[in-house]
Design a protein around this motif. Sequence first.
Motif, PDB file in Angstrom:
ATOM      1  N   PHE A 104       0.824  -1.223   0.000  1.00  0.00           N
ATOM      2  CA  PHE A 104       0.000   0.000   0.000  1.00  0.00           C
ATOM      3  C   PHE A 104       0.847   1.256   0.000  1.00  0.00           C
ATOM      4  CE2 PHE A 104       0.234   2.167   4.101  1.00  0.00           C
ATOM      5  CZ  PHE A 104       0.886   1.241   4.894  1.00  0.00           C
ATOM      6  N   LYS A 105       2.094   1.136   0.424  1.00  0.00           N
ATOM      7  CA  LYS A 105       2.933   2.330   0.511  1.00  0.00           C
ATOM      8  C   LYS A 105       3.224   2.931  -0.865  1.00  0.00           C
ATOM      9  CE  LYS A 105       4.754   1.474   5.084  1.00  0.00           C
ATOM     10  NZ  LYS A 105       4.371   0.080   5.439  1.00  0.00           N
ATOM     11  N   PRO A 246      -4.187  -2.973   9.746  1.00  0.00           N
ATOM     12  CA  PRO A 246      -2.958  -3.515  10.332  1.00  0.00           C
ATOM     13  C   PRO A 246      -1.967  -2.370  10.538  1.00  0.00           C
ATOM     14  CG  PRO A 246      -3.090  -4.086   7.984  1.00  0.00           C
ATOM     15  CD  PRO A 246      -4.353  -3.349   8.324  1.00  0.00           C
ATOM     16  N   PHE A 250       0.938   3.759  12.268  1.00  0.00           N
ATOM     17  CA  PHE A 250      -0.427   4.295  12.337  1.00  0.00           C
ATOM     18  C   PHE A 250      -0.747   5.392  11.316  1.00  0.00           C
ATOM     19  CE2 PHE A 250      -2.622   2.236  15.878  1.00  0.00           C
ATOM     20  CZ  PHE A 250      -1.583   1.444  16.353  1.00  0.00           C
ATOM     21  N   GLY A 251       0.017   5.416  10.214  1.00  0.00           N
ATOM     22  CA  GLY A 251      -0.304   6.358   9.146  1.00  0.00           C
ATOM     23  C   GLY A 251      -1.573   5.924   8.432  1.00  0.00           C
ATOM     24  N   ASN A 252      -1.649   4.635   8.141  1.00  0.00           N
ATOM     25  CA  ASN A 252      -2.800   4.112   7.424  1.00  0.00           C
ATOM     26  C   ASN A 252      -4.103   4.372   8.193  1.00  0.00           C
ATOM     27  OD1 ASN A 252      -3.669   2.893   5.119  1.00  0.00           O
ATOM     28  ND2 ASN A 252      -2.688   0.924   5.531  1.00  0.00           N
ATOM     29  N   ALA A 300       6.765  -5.315   9.080  1.00  0.00           N
ATOM     30  CA  ALA A 300       6.530  -3.902   8.754  1.00  0.00           C
ATOM     31  C   ALA A 300       5.742  -3.213   9.866  1.00  0.00           C
ATOM     32  CB  ALA A 300       5.788  -3.772   7.428  1.00  0.00           C
ATOM     33  N   MET A 301       5.263  -4.002  10.827  1.00  0.00           N
ATOM     34  CA  MET A 301       4.540  -3.427  11.967  1.00  0.00           C
ATOM     35  C   MET A 301       5.318  -3.585  13.261  1.00  0.00           C
ATOM     36  SD  MET A 301       0.762  -4.657  10.647  1.00  0.00           S
ATOM     37  CE  MET A 301       0.377  -5.437  12.134  1.00  0.00           C
ATOM     38  N   HIS A 353       0.531  -9.452   7.738  1.00  0.00           N
ATOM     39  CA  HIS A 353      -0.013  -8.141   8.143  1.00  0.00           C
ATOM     40  C   HIS A 353      -1.525  -8.094   7.977  1.00  0.00           C
ATOM     41  CE1 HIS A 353       4.176  -7.702   7.036  1.00  0.00           C
ATOM     42  NE2 HIS A 353       4.257  -6.725   7.916  1.00  0.00           N
ATOM     43  N   THR A 376      -2.387  -5.036   3.010  1.00  0.00           N
ATOM     44  CA  THR A 376      -1.349  -4.014   2.850  1.00  0.00           C
ATOM     45  C   THR A 376      -0.170  -4.468   1.991  1.00  0.00           C
ATOM     46  OG1 THR A 376      -0.652  -4.689   5.067  1.00  0.00           O
ATOM     47  CG2 THR A 376      -1.872  -2.630   4.886  1.00  0.00           C
TER      48      THR A 376
HETATM   49  C1  LIG Z   1       3.872  -0.166   6.648  1.00  0.00           C
HETATM   50  C2  LIG Z   1       3.053  -1.358   6.704  1.00  0.00           C
HETATM   51  C3  LIG Z   1       2.024  -1.488   7.644  1.00  0.00           C
HETATM   52  C4  LIG Z   1       1.785  -0.467   8.720  1.00  0.00           C
HETATM   53  O1  LIG Z   1       1.309   0.750   8.232  1.00  0.00           O
HETATM   54  P1  LIG Z   1       1.350   2.061   9.136  1.00  0.00           P
HETATM   55  O2  LIG Z   1       0.780   3.129   8.302  1.00  0.00           O
HETATM   56  O3  LIG Z   1       2.803   2.299   9.486  1.00  0.00           O
HETATM   57  O4  LIG Z   1       0.555   1.774  10.361  1.00  0.00           O
HETATM   58  C5  LIG Z   1       1.220  -2.613   7.572  1.00  0.00           C
HETATM   59  N1  LIG Z   1       1.418  -3.576   6.658  1.00  0.00           N
HETATM   60  C6  LIG Z   1       2.411  -3.505   5.750  1.00  0.00           C
HETATM   61  C7  LIG Z   1       2.592  -4.607   4.785  1.00  0.00           C
HETATM   62  C8  LIG Z   1       3.255  -2.384   5.734  1.00  0.00           C
HETATM   63  O5  LIG Z   1       4.227  -2.316   4.843  1.00  0.00           O
END
Ligand SMILES: *Cc1c(COP(=O)(O)O)cnc(C)c1O
Length: 429
Positions: A104-105, A246, A250-252, A300-301, A353, A376
């Motif tokens: 998702f990033k 997930p 906590f940006g998401n 990632a968490m 995740h 994610t």
């Molecule tokens: C970054 C990430 C998260 C956490 O997202 P935040 O916005 O930092 O809470 C969850 N799952 C995956 C696969 C990620 O890469």
Amino acid sequence: MHLFNLKDDSDTVNFCEAVQKGLGKNQGLYFPKDIAPLSNVEELLAQPFTQRSSAILSHLIGDDIPAETLAQLVENAFNFPAPLAQVKDNVYCLELFHGPTLAFKDFGGRFMAQVLSYLTKDNKNPITILTATSGDTGAAVAHAFHGIENINVVILYPKGKISTLQEKLFSTLGGNIHTVAVESDFDACQQLVKAAFDDPEVRDGLHLNSANSINISRLLAQVCYYFEAFSQIPQDERSEVVFSVPSGNFGNLTAGMIAKALGLPIKRFIASTNANDTVPRYWASGEWSPKPTVATMSNAMDVSQPNNWPRIEALFEYGYLDKAILSAEAVDEEYTQVAMRQLMKDGYVSEPHAAIAYKSLKRNLTETEVGVFLGTAHPAKFKETVENVLGQPISLPQPLAECAGKETLSANKDASYESLKAHLFELLK
Ligand SMILES: *Cc1c(COP(=O)(O)O)cnc(C)c1O
């Protein structure tokens, strides 16, 4: 768009300044002065993804970027879909992993790269994006900025604490993308980034900019896919929608809550974490007491001091949302695996995740509610773990297959600020 620093409300900026600064004075986060609800949510939900997203972002950003330019930046950034997959009768997964780095990033990273490249196109000196990653931010940022003129990227990550494939995805690009493997954990990487931003010689000398989830452009981009999820839920199921997110930094979740503040009729949220459970413990006890970060399958968490949390507090404090709309739940390693197997039984292959978010939905969802958990990352990004847990092979999608055979170009460094500083000047002077 006007924003203020949550640590010092005399520090105010517009959107373009906030994107370029990343953090404000005393490492304070920027927060919108006013989040005005959208008057046409229903109408927006009927529009195609990028058209709707431009409208939402334009509503938030105002005249800081001309609407037509913004629409173009959104088209460039969001060039892949976010489909909603039905997993059970009342449970959906919002698949956010169809971008170039399969997580998702990509949404936030690509939108930020577009905005920064627009804002710095006439600069005399190149800027330096310095960011820490626990896995996926690095890949998203690296790919989003690769080959963009006038911008250098330096990515720090905890050596040996992310999967080999994850590492390859961002450390094999070269060119304007520099990667550093730090002998420590993610929190130490974040501390190094903070130290660099606090050091005027580095901050001003290298024109530093941060690109992790604290940057406001990333956050606003992520608001858009909550609307996209909603638009794909059948009309008659939209009255009690619960999102399970997930969460690491906590940006998401912050983005989802901004979507609700804008008027998207989400009923409530579940913040789902792994064993790094600072927020679930805080939500239950009122006491903020981070423990040392522990390594989990959902790496990632693996964050014990989530850097976006003050924005969530602000959403409550400034009256945009009621605290009752949020619950928080930690899922341990054993139940993460249980959830992955449950999902497979239902015909859905997932990674740790998303499985955590699914598990806390299962624990919490009432009969009348419809649950959406955020997918994610693509399961192939966590190939070894997924194959171990599910006992079946999964194939690599193209972007991963391409970089799997390439060599890592990262420098290895200890976690001292002095070695990082020397390295930065050597790379970029
Ligand atoms: C970054 C990430 C998260 C956490 O997202 P935040 O916005 O930092 O809470 C969850 N799952 C995956 C696969 C990620 O890469």
